[in-house]
Every structure is written in structure tokens, then in C-alpha cells.
Motif scaffolding. Structure first.
Motif, PDB file in Angstrom:
ATOM      1  N   VAL A  88       0.863  -1.181   0.000  1.00  0.00           N
ATOM      2  CA  VAL A  88       0.000   0.000   0.000  1.00  0.00           C
ATOM      3  C   VAL A  88       0.898   1.229   0.000  1.00  0.00           C
ATOM      4  CG1 VAL A  88      -1.929   1.146   1.138  1.00  0.00           C
ATOM      5  CG2 VAL A  88      -1.683  -1.331   1.321  1.00  0.00           C
ATOM      6  N   LEU A  89       0.774   2.051  -1.043  1.00  0.00           N
ATOM      7  CA  LEU A  89       1.591   3.251  -1.201  1.00  0.00           C
ATOM      8  C   LEU A  89       0.654   4.447  -1.208  1.00  0.00           C
ATOM      9  CD1 LEU A  89       4.416   3.769  -3.778  1.00  0.00           C
ATOM     10  CD2 LEU A  89       2.658   5.490  -3.461  1.00  0.00           C
ATOM     11  N   GLY A  90       0.901   5.418  -0.347  1.00  0.00           N
ATOM     12  CA  GLY A  90       0.033   6.587  -0.296  1.00  0.00           C
ATOM     13  C   GLY A  90       0.792   7.885  -0.209  1.00  0.00           C
ATOM     14  N   HIS A  91       0.198   8.913  -0.806  1.00  0.00           N
ATOM     15  CA  HIS A  91       0.738  10.267  -0.752  1.00  0.00           C
ATOM     16  C   HIS A  91      -0.216  11.150   0.056  1.00  0.00           C
ATOM     17  CE1 HIS A  91       0.975  14.454  -2.448  1.00  0.00           C
ATOM     18  NE2 HIS A  91       2.190  14.264  -1.955  1.00  0.00           N
ATOM     19  N   SER A  92       0.309  11.929   0.989  1.00  0.00           N
ATOM     20  CA  SER A  92      -0.446  12.880   1.792  1.00  0.00           C
ATOM     21  C   SER A  92      -1.565  12.161   2.552  1.00  0.00           C
ATOM     22  CB  SER A  92      -0.965  14.016   0.894  1.00  0.00           C
ATOM     23  OG  SER A  92      -1.534  15.051   1.660  1.00  0.00           O
ATOM     24  N   TRP A  93      -2.826  12.539   2.350  1.00  0.00           N
ATOM     25  CA  TRP A  93      -3.927  11.849   3.031  1.00  0.00           C
ATOM     26  C   TRP A  93      -3.937  10.370   2.661  1.00  0.00           C
ATOM     27  CZ3 TRP A  93      -8.600   9.306   2.007  1.00  0.00           C
ATOM     28  CH2 TRP A  93      -9.473   9.189   3.089  1.00  0.00           C
ATOM     29  N   GLY A  94      -3.507  10.038   1.448  1.00  0.00           N
ATOM     30  CA  GLY A  94      -3.396   8.642   1.030  1.00  0.00           C
ATOM     31  C   GLY A  94      -2.396   7.874   1.876  1.00  0.00           C
ATOM     32  N   CYS A  95      -1.380   8.557   2.406  1.00  0.00           N
ATOM     33  CA  CYS A  95      -0.424   7.931   3.326  1.00  0.00           C
ATOM     34  C   CYS A  95      -1.126   7.566   4.625  1.00  0.00           C
ATOM     35  CB  CYS A  95       0.737   8.877   3.585  1.00  0.00           C
ATOM     36  SG  CYS A  95       1.887   8.304   4.843  1.00  0.00           S
ATOM     37  N   ASP A  96      -1.936   8.484   5.139  1.00  0.00           N
ATOM     38  CA  ASP A  96      -2.695   8.205   6.360  1.00  0.00           C
ATOM     39  C   ASP A  96      -3.639   7.035   6.132  1.00  0.00           C
ATOM     40  OD1 ASP A  96      -1.356  10.462   7.195  1.00  0.00           O
ATOM     41  OD2 ASP A  96      -3.135  11.743   7.231  1.00  0.00           O
ATOM     42  N   LEU A  97      -4.300   7.009   4.975  1.00  0.00           N
ATOM     43  CA  LEU A  97      -5.189   5.906   4.614  1.00  0.00           C
ATOM     44  C   LEU A  97      -4.402   4.598   4.531  1.00  0.00           C
ATOM     45  CD1 LEU A  97      -7.809   4.604   3.618  1.00  0.00           C
ATOM     46  CD2 LEU A  97      -7.320   5.567   1.345  1.00  0.00           C
ATOM     47  N   ALA A  98      -3.222   4.624   3.933  1.00  0.00           N
ATOM     48  CA  ALA A  98      -2.397   3.415   3.805  1.00  0.00           C
ATOM     49  C   ALA A  98      -2.054   2.835   5.173  1.00  0.00           C
ATOM     50  CB  ALA A  98      -1.116   3.737   3.021  1.00  0.00           C
ATOM     51  N   VAL A  99      -1.659   3.687   6.100  1.00  0.00           N
ATOM     52  CA  VAL A  99      -1.296   3.225   7.437  1.00  0.00           C
ATOM     53  C   VAL A  99      -2.520   2.657   8.150  1.00  0.00           C
ATOM     54  CG1 VAL A  99      -0.471   3.961   9.716  1.00  0.00           C
ATOM     55  CG2 VAL A  99       0.698   4.759   7.643  1.00  0.00           C
ATOM     56  N   ARG A 100      -3.632   3.378   8.113  1.00  0.00           N
ATOM     57  CA  ARG A 100      -4.849   2.891   8.779  1.00  0.00           C
ATOM     58  C   ARG A 100      -5.333   1.584   8.161  1.00  0.00           C
ATOM     59  NH1 ARG A 100      -8.801   6.074  11.142  1.00  0.00           N
ATOM     60  NH2 ARG A 100      -9.997   4.128  11.164  1.00  0.00           N
ATOM     61  N   TYR A 101      -5.286   1.480   6.826  1.00  0.00           N
ATOM     62  CA  TYR A 101      -5.693   0.253   6.145  1.00  0.00           C
ATOM     63  C   TYR A 101      -4.798  -0.909   6.602  1.00  0.00           C
ATOM     64  CZ  TYR A 101      -6.579  -3.089   2.398  1.00  0.00           C
ATOM     65  OH  TYR A 101      -6.881  -4.234   1.691  1.00  0.00           O
ATOM     66  N   ALA A 102      -3.499  -0.671   6.679  1.00  0.00           N
ATOM     67  CA  ALA A 102      -2.566  -1.716   7.098  1.00  0.00           C
ATOM     68  C   ALA A 102      -2.816  -2.139   8.539  1.00  0.00           C
ATOM     69  CB  ALA A 102      -1.124  -1.243   6.932  1.00  0.00           C
ATOM     70  N   VAL A 103      -3.166  -1.202   9.398  1.00  0.00           N
ATOM     71  CA  VAL A 103      -3.458  -1.517  10.796  1.00  0.00           C
ATOM     72  C   VAL A 103      -4.718  -2.375  10.888  1.00  0.00           C
ATOM     73  CG1 VAL A 103      -4.206  -0.508  12.993  1.00  0.00           C
ATOM     74  CG2 VAL A 103      -2.241   0.458  11.788  1.00  0.00           C
ATOM     75  N   GLU A 104      -5.720  -2.054  10.074  1.00  0.00           N
ATOM     76  CA  GLU A 104      -6.996  -2.773  10.134  1.00  0.00           C
ATOM     77  C   GLU A 104      -7.018  -4.067   9.323  1.00  0.00           C
ATOM     78  OE1 GLU A 104     -10.525  -0.411   9.896  1.00  0.00           O
ATOM     79  OE2 GLU A 104      -9.548   1.265  10.955  1.00  0.00           O
ATOM     80  N   HIS A 105      -6.124  -4.190   8.341  1.00  0.00           N
ATOM     81  CA  HIS A 105      -6.084  -5.376   7.476  1.00  0.00           C
ATOM     82  C   HIS A 105      -4.651  -5.876   7.299  1.00  0.00           C
ATOM     83  CE1 HIS A 105     -10.325  -4.993   6.391  1.00  0.00           C
ATOM     84  NE2 HIS A 105     -10.104  -3.692   6.327  1.00  0.00           N
ATOM     85  N   PRO A 106      -3.948  -6.170   8.386  1.00  0.00           N
ATOM     86  CA  PRO A 106      -2.536  -6.570   8.264  1.00  0.00           C
ATOM     87  C   PRO A 106      -2.335  -7.873   7.497  1.00  0.00           C
ATOM     88  CG  PRO A 106      -3.344  -7.000  10.480  1.00  0.00           C
ATOM     89  CD  PRO A 106      -4.416  -6.219   9.761  1.00  0.00           C
ATOM     90  N   GLU A 107      -3.341  -8.707   7.439  1.00  0.00           N
ATOM     91  CA  GLU A 107      -3.220  -9.994   6.752  1.00  0.00           C
ATOM     92  C   GLU A 107      -3.110  -9.857   5.235  1.00  0.00           C
ATOM     93  OE1 GLU A 107      -7.502  -8.858   6.797  1.00  0.00           O
ATOM     94  OE2 GLU A 107      -5.910  -8.768   8.285  1.00  0.00           O
ATOM     95  N   VAL A 108      -3.446  -8.693   4.677  1.00  0.00           N
ATOM     96  CA  VAL A 108      -3.395  -8.518   3.225  1.00  0.00           C
ATOM     97  C   VAL A 108      -2.379  -7.464   2.782  1.00  0.00           C
ATOM     98  CG1 VAL A 108      -5.774  -9.311   2.931  1.00  0.00           C
ATOM     99  CG2 VAL A 108      -5.316  -6.851   3.151  1.00  0.00           C
ATOM    100  N   VAL A 109      -1.646  -6.894   3.738  1.00  0.00           N
ATOM    101  CA  VAL A 109      -0.677  -5.842   3.420  1.00  0.00           C
ATOM    102  C   VAL A 109       0.731  -6.394   3.603  1.00  0.00           C
ATOM    103  CG1 VAL A 109       0.185  -3.557   4.064  1.00  0.00           C
ATOM    104  CG2 VAL A 109      -2.275  -4.004   4.073  1.00  0.00           C
ATOM    105  N   THR A 110       1.521  -6.360   2.513  1.00  0.00           N
ATOM    106  CA  THR A 110       2.896  -6.853   2.575  1.00  0.00           C
ATOM    107  C   THR A 110       3.906  -5.742   2.842  1.00  0.00           C
ATOM    108  OG1 THR A 110       3.114  -6.695   0.172  1.00  0.00           O
ATOM    109  CG2 THR A 110       2.406  -8.819   1.082  1.00  0.00           C
ATOM    110  N   GLY A 111       3.473  -4.492   2.708  1.00  0.00           N
ATOM    111  CA  GLY A 111       4.345  -3.361   2.978  1.00  0.00           C
ATOM    112  C   GLY A 111       3.578  -2.062   2.856  1.00  0.00           C
ATOM    113  N   VAL A 112       4.085  -1.025   3.476  1.00  0.00           N
ATOM    114  CA  VAL A 112       3.478   0.302   3.418  1.00  0.00           C
ATOM    115  C   VAL A 112       4.548   1.300   3.023  1.00  0.00           C
ATOM    116  CG1 VAL A 112       2.321   2.145   4.719  1.00  0.00           C
ATOM    117  CG2 VAL A 112       1.783  -0.256   5.206  1.00  0.00           C
ATOM    118  N   VAL A 113       4.234   2.138   2.044  1.00  0.00           N
ATOM    119  CA  VAL A 113       5.109   3.232   1.648  1.00  0.00           C
ATOM    120  C   VAL A 113       4.302   4.506   1.809  1.00  0.00           C
ATOM    121  CG1 VAL A 113       6.453   4.278  -0.216  1.00  0.00           C
ATOM    122  CG2 VAL A 113       6.317   1.776  -0.027  1.00  0.00           C
TER     123      VAL A 113
END
Length: 145
Positions: A88-113
Motif C-alpha cells: 500500500v503506497l500513499g501520498h499525503s492523506w493517502g499515506c494516512d489511509l495506507a497506514v490505517r488500512y494496514a493496521v486494520e487489514h494486516p493480513e493482506v498488506v505486505t508493505g506500506v510506503v
């Protein structure tokens, strides 16, 4: 760049896709910005890149969205396209979304940028330290000589 329409909770969401390899989803800022990163030149090399456009923005249907709705839409898109896991790669608010998505769905996220995000807890302590440093007097190149 291929263009797809993905149904999530009865709403047609636009998703661009390009490339081959491990999956990465690219999230824009906002909330409410069109998918300004949907360009083949910006696609991560060696990856299949997905570029969702947020609910109610640009080519996507539906109404306004908030963080919780954006997380649900992102997970709905992933399930609908059959991707088991992705970066999950996000810019600005998309970065916040990427982190929250990874926290809520860690089983499907292999990395966060994250690029230029504020963090899911809105912790601005780093900003206070940065601002304090900016306020101090600049040191002259000739100081002490």
C-alpha cells in the motif's frame, strides 16, 4: 493503463491498472482529490499497480467518503479484483489511509510506503520540533571565526 469499474457496496468505483508483478495499490491525497498519480511513468517498476479513484470523486460514483468508508472501499476493491495481498503506497492523506488500512487489514498488506503523510493518530509532535528548529537563528558560515 487499463481502466476498470469495480462495484463496491453497490457503487461503481474507477480503478486504473498497469504493469506486471507483485501488486501495489497507489493512493492519492485529499480526501477528495482525483487520482492524480494514475500515470504509467509513475508506476512502480516490476509491479502491477492499482490506482483507485475515491468514492464520489472524478470517475467514481457514490457520495462523500471519510477514512472508514475509504478503508472499506479499498478492501472491497482488493477482494473484487482477487488480489490476495499488496503493498500500500500513499501520498499525503493517502499515506494516512495506507497506514490505517494496514493496521486494520494486516493480513493482506505486505508493505506500506508513505509519502508526506501526517500519521493516523494526528501526532504532530514532530512538527513542533521542526517548527522550533526553524524559528532559531540561522548560524552564519563565519560564526566563531
Amino acid at each position: 493503463m487499463d481502466s476498470r469499474t469495480i462495484q463496491v457496496d453497490g457503487v461503481a468505483l474507477h480503478v486504473g491498472v498497469t504493469g506486471q508483478g507483485p501488486d501495489v495499490v497507489v493512493l492519492t491525497g485529499g480526501p477528495g482529490c482525483v487520482q492524480y498519480l494514475e500515470q504509467e511513468e509513475l508506476s512502480p517498476a516490476g509491479h502491477r499497480a492499482w490506482f483507485p479513484e475515491p468514492r464520489g470523486v472524478g470517475r467514481s460514483g457514490g457520495g462523500p467518503h471519510d477514512m472508514e468508508r475509504a478503508i472499506a472501499d479499498l478492501e472491497g476493491i482488493r477482494a473484487a479484483i482477487g488480489v490476495e495481498s499488496w503493498i500500500v503506497l500513499g501520498h499525503s492523506w493517502g499515506c494516512d489511509l495506507a497506514v490505517r488500512y494496514a493496521v486494520e487489514h494486516p493480513e493482506v498488506v505486505t508493505g506500506v510506503v508513505g509519502i508526506a503523510g501526517r500519521g493516523p493518530q494526528r501526532d504532530r509532535s514532530w512538527s513542533e520540533a521542526y517548527e522550533a528548529g526553524k524559528a532559531s537563528e540561522p548560524i552564519s558560515a563565519h560564526a566563531g571565526h
